[in-house]
Design a protein around this motif. Structure first.
Motif, PDB file in Angstrom:
ATOM      1  N   ALA A 314       0.775  -1.157   0.124  1.00 55.36           N
ATOM      2  CA  ALA A 314      -0.008  -0.083  -0.021  1.00 55.36           C
ATOM      3  C   ALA A 314       0.854   1.297  -0.233  1.00 55.36           C
ATOM      4  O   ALA A 314       0.584   2.223  -0.876  1.00 55.36           O
ATOM      5  CB  ALA A 314      -0.880   0.177   1.344  1.00 55.36           C
ATOM      6  N   LEU A 315       1.952   1.177   0.680  1.00 57.45           N
ATOM      7  CA  LEU A 315       2.732   2.460   0.930  1.00 57.45           C
ATOM      8  C   LEU A 315       3.669   2.754  -0.512  1.00 57.45           C
ATOM      9  O   LEU A 315       3.646   3.976  -0.819  1.00 57.45           O
ATOM     10  CB  LEU A 315       3.795   2.187   1.714  1.00 57.45           C
ATOM     11  N   LYS A 316       3.995   1.599  -1.147  1.00 60.00           N
ATOM     12  CA  LYS A 316       4.554   1.992  -2.524  1.00 60.00           C
ATOM     13  C   LYS A 316       3.472   2.520  -3.515  1.00 60.00           C
ATOM     14  O   LYS A 316       3.837   3.360  -4.408  1.00 60.00           O
ATOM     15  CB  LYS A 316       5.004   0.648  -3.127  1.00 60.00           C
ATOM     16  N   PHE A 317       2.449   2.225  -3.500  1.00 58.91           N
ATOM     17  CA  PHE A 317       1.027   2.558  -4.063  1.00 58.91           C
ATOM     18  C   PHE A 317       0.911   4.116  -3.739  1.00 58.91           C
ATOM     19  O   PHE A 317       0.961   5.099  -4.787  1.00 58.91           O
ATOM     20  CB  PHE A 317      -0.236   1.887  -3.880  1.00 58.91           C
ATOM     21  N   ALA A 318       1.095   4.370  -2.465  1.00 56.46           N
ATOM     22  CA  ALA A 318       0.791   5.656  -2.192  1.00 56.46           C
ATOM     23  C   ALA A 318       2.220   6.814  -2.628  1.00 56.46           C
ATOM     24  O   ALA A 318       1.869   7.874  -3.013  1.00 56.46           O
ATOM     25  CB  ALA A 318       0.992   5.701  -0.474  1.00 56.46           C
ATOM     26  N   SER A 319       3.314   6.324  -2.704  1.00 56.56           N
ATOM     27  CA  SER A 319       4.379   7.020  -3.015  1.00 56.56           C
ATOM     28  C   SER A 319       3.960   7.306  -4.579  1.00 56.56           C
ATOM     29  O   SER A 319       4.278   8.448  -4.972  1.00 56.56           O
ATOM     30  CB  SER A 319       5.689   5.991  -2.941  1.00 56.56           C
ATOM     31  N   TRP A 320       3.699   6.379  -5.295  1.00 56.74           N
ATOM     32  CA  TRP A 320       3.573   6.569  -6.732  1.00 56.74           C
ATOM     33  C   TRP A 320       2.309   7.461  -6.877  1.00 56.74           C
ATOM     34  O   TRP A 320       2.625   8.566  -7.761  1.00 56.74           O
ATOM     35  CB  TRP A 320       2.951   5.198  -7.529  1.00 56.74           C
ATOM     36  N   ILE A 321       1.287   7.438  -6.452  1.00 56.69           N
ATOM     37  CA  ILE A 321       0.002   8.242  -6.505  1.00 56.69           C
ATOM     38  C   ILE A 321       0.320   9.822  -6.216  1.00 56.69           C
ATOM     39  O   ILE A 321      -0.120  10.704  -6.654  1.00 56.69           O
ATOM     40  CB  ILE A 321      -1.267   7.771  -5.574  1.00 56.69           C
ATOM     41  N   ASN A 322       1.215   9.908  -5.001  1.00 62.24           N
ATOM     42  CA  ASN A 322       1.469  11.216  -4.714  1.00 62.24           C
ATOM     43  C   ASN A 322       2.700  11.723  -5.340  1.00 62.24           C
ATOM     44  O   ASN A 322       3.144  12.845  -4.999  1.00 62.24           O
ATOM     45  CB  ASN A 322       1.640  11.257  -3.175  1.00 62.24           C
ATOM     46  N   GLY A 323       3.526  10.965  -6.084  1.00 63.59           N
ATOM     47  CA  GLY A 323       5.010  11.126  -6.269  1.00 63.59           C
ATOM     48  C   GLY A 323       5.906  11.448  -5.113  1.00 63.59           C
ATOM     49  O   GLY A 323       6.553  12.752  -5.084  1.00 63.59           O
ATOM     50  N   MET A 324       5.797  11.035  -3.939  1.00 62.70           N
ATOM     51  CA  MET A 324       6.319  11.256  -3.107  1.00 62.70           C
ATOM     52  C   MET A 324       8.122  11.579  -3.285  1.00 62.70           C
ATOM     53  O   MET A 324       8.331  10.458  -3.819  1.00 62.70           O
ATOM     54  CB  MET A 324       6.340  10.090  -1.902  1.00 62.70           C
ATOM     55  N   THR A 325       8.496  12.614  -2.591  1.00 66.03           N
ATOM     56  CA  THR A 325      10.076  12.630  -2.866  1.00 66.03           C
ATOM     57  C   THR A 325      10.660  12.392  -1.476  1.00 66.03           C
ATOM     58  O   THR A 325      11.603  11.787  -1.588  1.00 66.03           O
ATOM     59  CB  THR A 325      10.235  14.113  -3.021  1.00 66.03           C
ATOM     60  N   HIS A 326       9.983  12.484  -0.474  1.00 69.10           N
ATOM     61  CA  HIS A 326      10.415  12.147   0.699  1.00 69.10           C
ATOM     62  C   HIS A 326       9.383  11.570   1.828  1.00 69.10           C
ATOM     63  O   HIS A 326       8.235  11.313   1.491  1.00 69.10           O
ATOM     64  CB  HIS A 326      10.724  13.462   1.403  1.00 69.10           C
ATOM     65  N   ILE A 327       9.926  10.716   2.716  1.00 64.92           N
ATOM     66  CA  ILE A 327       8.986  10.023   3.839  1.00 64.92           C
ATOM     67  C   ILE A 327       9.458  10.718   5.213  1.00 64.92           C
ATOM     68  O   ILE A 327      10.649  11.171   5.392  1.00 64.92           O
ATOM     69  CB  ILE A 327       9.273   8.681   3.773  1.00 64.92           C
ATOM     70  N   ALA A 328       8.512  10.909   5.873  1.00 64.05           N
ATOM     71  CA  ALA A 328       8.816  11.319   7.358  1.00 64.05           C
ATOM     72  C   ALA A 328       8.017  10.020   8.049  1.00 64.05           C
ATOM     73  O   ALA A 328       6.837   9.733   8.311  1.00 64.05           O
ATOM     74  CB  ALA A 328       7.954  12.591   7.710  1.00 64.05           C
ATOM     75  N   ILE A 329       9.037   9.164   8.867  1.00 65.67           N
ATOM     76  CA  ILE A 329       8.757   8.089   9.627  1.00 65.67           C
ATOM     77  C   ILE A 329       8.254   8.600  11.101  1.00 65.67           C
ATOM     78  O   ILE A 329       9.170   9.117  11.577  1.00 65.67           O
ATOM     79  CB  ILE A 329       9.792   7.012   9.782  1.00 65.67           C
ATOM     80  N   THR A 330       7.101   8.349  11.424  1.00 64.71           N
ATOM     81  CA  THR A 330       6.748   8.572  12.882  1.00 64.71           C
ATOM     82  C   THR A 330       6.565   7.263  13.785  1.00 64.71           C
ATOM     83  O   THR A 330       6.496   6.287  13.065  1.00 64.71           O
ATOM     84  CB  THR A 330       5.466   9.260  12.933  1.00 64.71           C
ATOM     85  N   LYS A 331       6.528   7.715  15.073  1.00 64.42           N
ATOM     86  CA  LYS A 331       6.356   6.792  16.058  1.00 64.42           C
ATOM     87  C   LYS A 331       7.073   5.498  15.954  1.00 64.42           C
ATOM     88  O   LYS A 331       6.862   4.240  16.287  1.00 64.42           O
ATOM     89  CB  LYS A 331       4.832   6.201  15.944  1.00 64.42           C
ATOM     90  N   LEU A 332       8.383   5.823  15.545  1.00 66.13           N
ATOM     91  CA  LEU A 332       9.465   4.498  15.662  1.00 66.13           C
ATOM     92  C   LEU A 332       9.659   4.079  16.957  1.00 66.13           C
ATOM     93  O   LEU A 332       9.723   2.907  16.841  1.00 66.13           O
ATOM     94  CB  LEU A 332      10.899   5.160  15.118  1.00 66.13           C
ATOM     95  N   ASP A 333       9.504   4.893  18.147  1.00 62.12           N
ATOM     96  CA  ASP A 333       9.500   4.457  19.316  1.00 62.12           C
ATOM     97  C   ASP A 333       8.846   3.321  19.913  1.00 62.12           C
ATOM     98  O   ASP A 333       8.776   2.576  20.597  1.00 62.12           O
ATOM     99  CB  ASP A 333       9.585   5.644  20.317  1.00 62.12           C
ATOM    100  N   VAL A 334       7.455   3.487  19.025  1.00 65.74           N
ATOM    101  CA  VAL A 334       6.446   2.387  19.516  1.00 65.74           C
ATOM    102  C   VAL A 334       6.908   0.997  19.190  1.00 65.74           C
ATOM    103  O   VAL A 334       6.345   0.103  19.646  1.00 65.74           O
ATOM    104  CB  VAL A 334       5.106   2.679  18.682  1.00 65.74           C
ATOM    105  N   LEU A 335       7.668   0.853  18.297  1.00 66.35           N
ATOM    106  CA  LEU A 335       8.292  -0.472  17.985  1.00 66.35           C
ATOM    107  C   LEU A 335       9.593  -0.886  18.760  1.00 66.35           C
ATOM    108  O   LEU A 335      10.123  -1.992  18.691  1.00 66.35           O
ATOM    109  CB  LEU A 335       8.654  -0.588  16.462  1.00 66.35           C
TER     110      LEU A 335
END
Ligand code: GDP
Ligand code: IMO
Ligand code: MG
Length: 425
Positions: A314-335
């Motif tokens: 799903a995330l790769k699809f979101a990257s394509w649909i939006n033309g994402m240049t960057h990501i901001a990863i959140t809540k890494l601490d939860v893992l």
């Protein structure tokens, strides 16, 4: 990076509010372009917690201008409540908030119909936020909606309310058998709301044009998420607007070159509120653990969020649909503390393995996740603000996501507070 879009890359609640607030200090303008009070964007500064629904998350920075674009649906009652809460918290918005006169108004009958529509769906409920979003956008598309600018013209408002109530009351009373709305009462209430917000209403398209021409820095604040998009999300379990990139252009009236950096906000795992398929959902103890560690309860409705592993398909699809240049990863601490972390890298649908996101909801409903396991990290990352301080497994996890989505890492959030952020660019 002068014109940054901050978009939800999953099913909403990715932590957009935190990311917008973090970046807004350097921005002249923060503009919302879609959705309405279904959004709940949390910003935590020290011991203060703000939850913004309609007003952009840049409002906590006094020098940032905040725009509510024409693509939004605005509930005046909810807006006034939000303004009162900000006032109580000592946040000033008198000189830095502009509401588009072309945005549509959510009326009390929209909220009533949202609830009634959900009720008749029975087991197929969408699980909406009951904020009247769907019915308000439906009226916009049917060309019977009331725009914010019309609130300032009592005669036009009365005529439009009378016309709308004829239809709405017929449905509410005759089809649903419930009590309809009284025209005079609604008209009077609406005038009272209009009085309170009229000072903020104006031509946001012109404002944006001037901001762009004069080289101002702009942050476009997405609400909801790609998988909730009415066109590209998991229809019908979606919202009624376009939270994806296209929504910026239509929802603010800006040209395509008005966006130069497109950031997908990605929660390190996945959550979803409401109904609809969710292939990586963990219904047992792992889901419970994620919910507890991540405090996964809705910022708007308080509902427990459904939790599961990251879904790269799903995330790769979101990257394509939006033309994402960057990501901001959140809540890494939860893992923190997991021995291994699962990531869905493909789906099995009717015995076939695919890495492509199915755009047919019938297929998506059958998707079973195929997982890759990555090593966890055993030391807490909470509060870390330098990349080199992240455990190598945590850094590896983030890099794995960036590589798979073909994006650069803009930042990593390691806690809800402003300073609990690792910046890379
Ligand atoms: P939004 O709708 O995308 O703005 O996200 P919400 O505000 O609905 O939900 C995100 C929740 O996660 C909020 O309670 C935030 O305070 C919290 N949050 C954001 N970033 C982090 C993070 O890095 N770690 C933790 N533990 N919480 C975070
Ligand atoms: P933010 O901006 C998470 C979900 C609802 C429901 C569906 C339709 O905080 O990320 P609606 O009321 O829009 O008709 O509901 O969309 N939904 C959200 N889920 N975060 C949101 O906003 C959402 N806004 C709507 O739960 O499943
Ligand atoms: Mg939210």
């Amino acid at each position: 990076m002068k014109r940054i879009a901050i978009l939800g890359a999953q099913w909403g609640d990715e932590g957009k509010g935190k990311v917008v607030d973090f970046l807004a200090k350097d921005m002249d303008v923060v503009a919302r372009y879609s959705g309405g009070p279904n959004a709940g964007h949390t910003v935590i500064i020290g011991d203060k917690k703000y939850i913004l629904h309609l007003i952009p998350s840049g409002i906590l920075h006094p020098n940032t201008m905040n725009v509510m674009g024409n693509g939004m649906v605005v509930d005046p009652e909810s807006l006034i409540k939000e303004m009162e809460e900000l006032e109580k918290a000592g946040v000033s918005f008198q000189d830095n908030l502009l509401i588009s006169e072309s945005a549509h108004v959510i009326m009390p009958y929209h909220k009533k119909l949202d609830a009634l529509n959900e009720k008749i769906r029975g087991s197929k409920q969408i699980g909406t936020t009951l904020r009247g979003i769907g019915p308000a956008y439906a009226d916009k598309a049917s060309r019977i909606g009331i725009r914010v600018g019309e609130l300032l013209h009592p005669d036009i408002l009365r005529e439009k309310l009378a016309f709308n109530l004829k239809i709405k009351n017929a449905i509410i009373e005759n089809f649903f058998g419930e009590k309809g709305f009284d025209l005079e009462e609604l008209y009077e209430n609406t005038l009272t709301w209009a009085e309170k917000i009229k000072g903020f209403v104006g031509n946001s398209v012109l404002f944006m044009r001037e901001a762009i021409s004069s080289g101002k820095s702009i942050l476009y604040e997405g609400a909801q998420g790609t998988m909730l998009d009415i066109d590209h999300g998991t229809y019908p379990y979606v919202t009624s607007s376009n939270p994806t990139i296209g929504g910026i252009l239509t929802g603010l009236g800006v040209p395509k070159d008005a966006v130069d950096t497109i950031v997908g906000v990605v929660k390190a795992y996945t959550t979803r509120v409401g109904g609809g398929p969710f292939p990586t959902e963990e219904k047992g103890s792992i889901g419970e653990l994620l919910r507890n560690q991540g405090h996964e309860y809705g910022a708007t409705t308080g509902r427990p969020r459904r939790c599961g592993w990251l879904d790269l398909v799903a995330l790769k699809f979101a990257s394509w649909i939006n033309g994402m240049t960057h990501i901001a990863i959140t809540k890494l601490d939860v893992l923190d503390g997991f021995d291994t972390i699962k990531v869905c890298v493909a789906y099995e649908i009717d015995g076939e393995i695919t890495e492509e996101f199915p755009t047919n909801p019938v297929d998506f409903a059958k998707a079973k996740p195929i997982y890759k396991e990555l090593p966890g990290w055993k030391t807490p990352v909470k509060g870390i603000s330098r990349w080199e301080d992240l455990p190598k497994e945590a850094a590896g996890y983030v890099e794995f996501i960036a590589e798979a989505t073909d994006t650069k890492i803009l930042l990593v959030s390691t806690g809800a507070e402003r300073n609990e952020t690792v910046t890379l660019v």
